[in-house]
Scaffold this active site. Sequence first.
Site, PDB file in Angstrom:
ATOM      1  N   CYS A   2       0.854  -1.186   0.000  1.00  0.00           N
ATOM      2  CA  CYS A   2       0.000   0.000   0.000  1.00  0.00           C
ATOM      3  C   CYS A   2       0.893   1.240   0.000  1.00  0.00           C
ATOM      4  O   CYS A   2       1.936   1.266   0.649  1.00  0.00           O
ATOM      5  CB  CYS A   2      -0.954   0.100   1.183  1.00  0.00           C
ATOM      6  SG  CYS A   2      -2.104  -1.258   1.306  1.00  0.00           S
ATOM      7  N   ARG A  27       3.700  -0.196  -5.017  1.00  0.00           N
ATOM      8  CA  ARG A  27       3.483  -0.786  -3.690  1.00  0.00           C
ATOM      9  C   ARG A  27       2.176  -1.566  -3.606  1.00  0.00           C
ATOM     10  O   ARG A  27       1.911  -2.236  -2.603  1.00  0.00           O
ATOM     11  CB  ARG A  27       3.466   0.311  -2.626  1.00  0.00           C
ATOM     12  CG  ARG A  27       4.727   1.130  -2.560  1.00  0.00           C
ATOM     13  CD  ARG A  27       4.628   2.204  -1.503  1.00  0.00           C
ATOM     14  NE  ARG A  27       4.551   1.634  -0.184  1.00  0.00           N
ATOM     15  CZ  ARG A  27       5.593   1.287   0.553  1.00  0.00           C
ATOM     16  NH1 ARG A  27       6.810   1.479   0.091  1.00  0.00           N
ATOM     17  NH2 ARG A  27       5.442   0.762   1.742  1.00  0.00           N
ATOM     18  N   TRP A  75      -2.790  -2.670  -1.695  1.00  0.00           N
ATOM     19  CA  TRP A  75      -2.532  -4.094  -1.922  1.00  0.00           C
ATOM     20  C   TRP A  75      -3.359  -4.804  -0.864  1.00  0.00           C
ATOM     21  O   TRP A  75      -3.090  -4.682   0.327  1.00  0.00           O
ATOM     22  CB  TRP A  75      -1.046  -4.414  -1.768  1.00  0.00           C
ATOM     23  CG  TRP A  75      -0.698  -5.811  -2.178  1.00  0.00           C
ATOM     24  CD1 TRP A  75      -0.409  -6.237  -3.437  1.00  0.00           C
ATOM     25  CD2 TRP A  75      -0.593  -6.954  -1.329  1.00  0.00           C
ATOM     26  NE1 TRP A  75      -0.133  -7.584  -3.428  1.00  0.00           N
ATOM     27  CE2 TRP A  75      -0.248  -8.051  -2.143  1.00  0.00           C
ATOM     28  CE3 TRP A  75      -0.781  -7.171   0.040  1.00  0.00           C
ATOM     29  CZ2 TRP A  75      -0.066  -9.341  -1.643  1.00  0.00           C
ATOM     30  CZ3 TRP A  75      -0.609  -8.447   0.540  1.00  0.00           C
ATOM     31  CH2 TRP A  75      -0.254  -9.519  -0.300  1.00  0.00           C
ATOM     32  N   ASN A 101      -1.395   2.004   5.719  1.00  0.00           N
ATOM     33  CA  ASN A 101      -0.544   0.957   5.148  1.00  0.00           C
ATOM     34  C   ASN A 101      -0.084   0.097   6.307  1.00  0.00           C
ATOM     35  O   ASN A 101       0.563   0.590   7.224  1.00  0.00           O
ATOM     36  CB  ASN A 101       0.660   1.613   4.441  1.00  0.00           C
ATOM     37  CG  ASN A 101       1.753   0.612   4.099  1.00  0.00           C
ATOM     38  OD1 ASN A 101       1.471  -0.557   3.872  1.00  0.00           O
ATOM     39  ND2 ASN A 101       2.981   1.077   4.061  1.00  0.00           N
ATOM     40  N   GLY A 102      -0.457  -1.183   6.284  1.00  0.00           N
ATOM     41  CA  GLY A 102      -0.060  -2.082   7.379  1.00  0.00           C
ATOM     42  C   GLY A 102      -1.236  -2.963   7.771  1.00  0.00           C
ATOM     43  O   GLY A 102      -2.206  -3.099   7.012  1.00  0.00           O
ATOM     44  N   GLU A 486      16.912 -17.307  -9.883  1.00  0.00           N
ATOM     45  CA  GLU A 486      16.494 -15.935 -10.163  1.00  0.00           C
ATOM     46  C   GLU A 486      15.847 -15.847 -11.554  1.00  0.00           C
ATOM     47  O   GLU A 486      14.834 -15.155 -11.735  1.00  0.00           O
ATOM     48  CB  GLU A 486      17.710 -14.997 -10.040  1.00  0.00           C
ATOM     49  CG  GLU A 486      17.472 -13.552 -10.348  1.00  0.00           C
ATOM     50  CD  GLU A 486      16.385 -12.868  -9.514  1.00  0.00           C
ATOM     51  OE1 GLU A 486      15.899 -13.444  -8.529  1.00  0.00           O
ATOM     52  OE2 GLU A 486      15.981 -11.764  -9.908  1.00  0.00           O
ATOM     53  N   LYS A 490      12.007 -14.610 -12.205  1.00  0.00           N
ATOM     54  CA  LYS A 490      11.661 -13.510 -13.115  1.00  0.00           C
ATOM     55  C   LYS A 490      10.591 -13.976 -14.096  1.00  0.00           C
ATOM     56  O   LYS A 490       9.627 -13.268 -14.337  1.00  0.00           O
ATOM     57  CB  LYS A 490      12.884 -13.033 -13.925  1.00  0.00           C
ATOM     58  CG  LYS A 490      13.918 -12.209 -13.220  1.00  0.00           C
ATOM     59  CD  LYS A 490      13.489 -10.857 -12.758  1.00  0.00           C
ATOM     60  CE  LYS A 490      12.853 -10.914 -11.406  1.00  0.00           C
ATOM     61  NZ  LYS A 490      13.653 -10.864 -10.233  1.00  0.00           N
ATOM     62  N   GLU A 493       7.115 -14.548 -12.292  1.00  0.00           N
ATOM     63  CA  GLU A 493       6.398 -13.402 -11.729  1.00  0.00           C
ATOM     64  C   GLU A 493       5.872 -12.432 -12.783  1.00  0.00           C
ATOM     65  O   GLU A 493       4.853 -11.790 -12.565  1.00  0.00           O
ATOM     66  CB  GLU A 493       7.215 -12.674 -10.657  1.00  0.00           C
ATOM     67  CG  GLU A 493       8.407 -11.904 -11.121  1.00  0.00           C
ATOM     68  CD  GLU A 493       9.171 -11.249  -9.961  1.00  0.00           C
ATOM     69  OE1 GLU A 493       8.563 -10.848  -8.969  1.00  0.00           O
ATOM     70  OE2 GLU A 493      10.412 -11.146 -10.078  1.00  0.00           O
ATOM     71  N   HIS A 509      17.172 -36.391 -10.012  1.00  0.00           N
ATOM     72  CA  HIS A 509      16.502 -36.895  -8.812  1.00  0.00           C
ATOM     73  C   HIS A 509      15.019 -36.545  -8.825  1.00  0.00           C
ATOM     74  O   HIS A 509      14.376 -36.567  -7.773  1.00  0.00           O
ATOM     75  CB  HIS A 509      17.184 -36.340  -7.555  1.00  0.00           C
ATOM     76  CG  HIS A 509      18.621 -36.765  -7.453  1.00  0.00           C
ATOM     77  ND1 HIS A 509      18.982 -38.043  -7.080  1.00  0.00           N
ATOM     78  CD2 HIS A 509      19.768 -36.113  -7.730  1.00  0.00           C
ATOM     79  CE1 HIS A 509      20.304 -38.141  -7.105  1.00  0.00           C
ATOM     80  NE2 HIS A 509      20.802 -36.980  -7.515  1.00  0.00           N
ATOM     81  N   LYS A 608       5.737  -4.283  -4.705  1.00  0.00           N
ATOM     82  CA  LYS A 608       7.199  -4.183  -4.640  1.00  0.00           C
ATOM     83  C   LYS A 608       7.725  -4.343  -3.212  1.00  0.00           C
ATOM     84  O   LYS A 608       8.708  -5.042  -2.989  1.00  0.00           O
ATOM     85  CB  LYS A 608       7.623  -2.821  -5.206  1.00  0.00           C
ATOM     86  CG  LYS A 608       9.108  -2.628  -5.250  1.00  0.00           C
ATOM     87  CD  LYS A 608       9.628  -2.863  -6.620  1.00  0.00           C
ATOM     88  CE  LYS A 608      11.133  -2.857  -6.680  1.00  0.00           C
ATOM     89  NZ  LYS A 608      11.637  -4.042  -7.380  1.00  0.00           N
TER      90      LYS A 608
HETATM   91  C1  AGP Z   1      11.551 -10.103  -7.029  1.00  0.00           C
HETATM   92  O1  AGP Z   1      11.472  -9.739  -8.339  1.00  0.00           O
HETATM   93  C2  AGP Z   1      10.507  -9.584  -6.141  1.00  0.00           C
HETATM   94  N1  AGP Z   1      10.265  -8.209  -6.287  1.00  0.00           N
HETATM   95  C3  AGP Z   1      10.623 -10.060  -4.689  1.00  0.00           C
HETATM   96  O2  AGP Z   1      10.963 -11.402  -4.672  1.00  0.00           O
HETATM   97  C4  AGP Z   1      11.578  -9.269  -3.773  1.00  0.00           C
HETATM   98  O3  AGP Z   1      12.910  -9.533  -4.102  1.00  0.00           O
HETATM   99  C5  AGP Z   1      11.286  -9.660  -2.322  1.00  0.00           C
HETATM  100  O4  AGP Z   1       9.967  -9.308  -2.015  1.00  0.00           O
HETATM  101  C6  AGP Z   1      12.230  -9.023  -1.339  1.00  0.00           C
HETATM  102  O5  AGP Z   1      12.135  -7.632  -1.353  1.00  0.00           O
HETATM  103  P1  AGP Z   1      13.239  -6.722  -0.698  1.00  0.00           P
HETATM  104  O6  AGP Z   1      14.502  -6.962  -1.409  1.00  0.00           O
HETATM  105  O7  AGP Z   1      12.712  -5.335  -0.887  1.00  0.00           O
HETATM  106  O8  AGP Z   1      13.323  -7.109   0.743  1.00  0.00           O
END
Ligand code: AGP
Length: 613
Positions: A2, A27, A75, A101-102, A486, A490, A493, A509, A608
Amino acid sequence: MCGIVGYIGYRDAYPIIIKGLHRLEYRGYDSAGVALLNENDKLNIYKKAGKVSNLENFISDQDASGHIGMGHTRWATHGEPNDRNSHPHQSGNEKLAIIHNGIIENYGPIKEELISRGHVFISDTDTEVLIHLIEDIQKEACLDLKEAVRVALNEVIGAYAIVIMSKDNPNQLIAARKGSPMVIGVGEKEFFIASDATPIVEYTKNVIYLNDNEIAYIDENEILIKTIDNVIQTPYVHALELKLEMLEKGGYDHFMLKEIYEQPRSIHDCMRGRIYPLTGKVQLGGIKDYADKFKNADRIIIVACGTSWHAGLVGEYLIEEYARIPVEVEYASEFRYRNPIISEKDIVIAISQSGETADTMAAIELAKEKGATILGICNVVGSSIPRLTHAGVYTHAGPEIGVASTKAFTAQVTALTLMAFYMAQTKGTLSQSKLINLLTELERIPELVEKALLSNDLILEIAKKFKDSRNALFLGRGSGFPVALEGALKLKEISYIHAEGYPAAEMKHGPIALIDEEMPVIVIATKNSSYEKVISNIQEVKARKGVVLAIVTEGDTEVRAMADYTIEIPHTDEAFLPLLATIPLQLLSYHIALLRGCNVDQPRNLAKSVTVE
Ligand code: AGP
């Protein structure tokens, strides 16, 4: 998650708020809303499910006047993302409005109590409960709004960054924070409130980072900050280093693409002033007082989430290889709920782009309680994690706005590389000549990343072949394994293709059962110590008709002969392989997502900063 924005001053509040909401949309983008107090002290509240642009269209023919207002981009946690659950929420008498937010964890019992006293709730949110509680306290205890907010915040458990407006106090905003970020911009006869500095930067460079358990009472001339225990605080005004152009797409179609292309610069910025290849020295001012800790450390524990956790896995290879300190890499969300064995000789490194991830923050608190030394690797200056840790290193990657992390990852890996070399230098586990060689090569990495980016057109062509895949497997060995993880993250997501990252040798395995002619297998097959082994793994995939895309070192012929597609990256020392091998995987997922019509900067269901657990 948020995003919240507030404004009080002489300008029209709405344009500032709506622009701020666009900046904070990373956010959360389930719904958005604004509250504005017009010159007749009418509180106009507009809210809509969906993106900020939806709200903007809706408001286009409404009264959006007023010099005081606030806005929210959501969010969803409590209650589905619809108009009704959107913020701002109002008190029963409709005189107060709140954005939040929270999470208010004890909203359930408070809500029951308030219902028994006649309160009627419109939404399913925890936030609405808080504004009703404030209204209730104000009425029952005959308190003014400031005091009622303070008393209410002493009753709630959870995390919040809130802003409150009142019809009866038309020249006042009240803001408070605990566990969720809040920045207050200080202008001439005007104040700005936001979840981060991005909505503020074009109006003022002077900001106050509100601390946990602080309440700010703001009118257009003055700000008064008190703790929730009613103790007056002296605010420290910081100067922002953020520049406006960093927040714009700069000619790119998407923030993600811009951020991928920024990596030569962001990696360079992370190293700047910290490495001295000629003399073989690494200097990390932020952790310089911890040299003895490294010498005596029994163990390093890295805690992080998501992409930052993947960077941590790369860090494990580097620190063990060069500094010879045992490393464990933990998901912060798991670590915090175990009873981990931690001693005072342990060093915990918390990695976070945003510096606000709730699980990472909780893991830090836990390790701190147990006496460990906590170091941070963060990107966002002034965020919560750098303030929680004993010391740390900023990655200096600049704002990352695309939800999928790209330049933040390579900057984190760069920072971990510097830390590993710094520890090695401190412990004497690396000879001076080896360090000179490594630092000389590290200094070339931005230029080599630039070269790796030249494969973009080829990658687009390969993306066209893979865009309709339903699954994908990413394989790597050694530090190529976190790169595979990674790459898979990517892809899933932003393109919603199911993807798995696996250590290449583990494939037999289990995952090998998935391989058929429909299954793209993306293999990190660069020339390093596991090259021959990876070749065997590729053969195993080909024997089962898998389609192989290999990331290879330039000039490679052996893998090229067996893979269906290859993408070259420049040759470098094995230590820096992840910094180069990640680049084509970022571009691959970007192009696939785009070809599938996905929103690459704001993928569904994500935000994010994950400020809730
Ligand atoms: C990755 O593309 C995501 N945005 C997510 O996995 C992110 O790395 C994770 O939420 C951790 O966020 P931070 O690095 O802000 O703690």
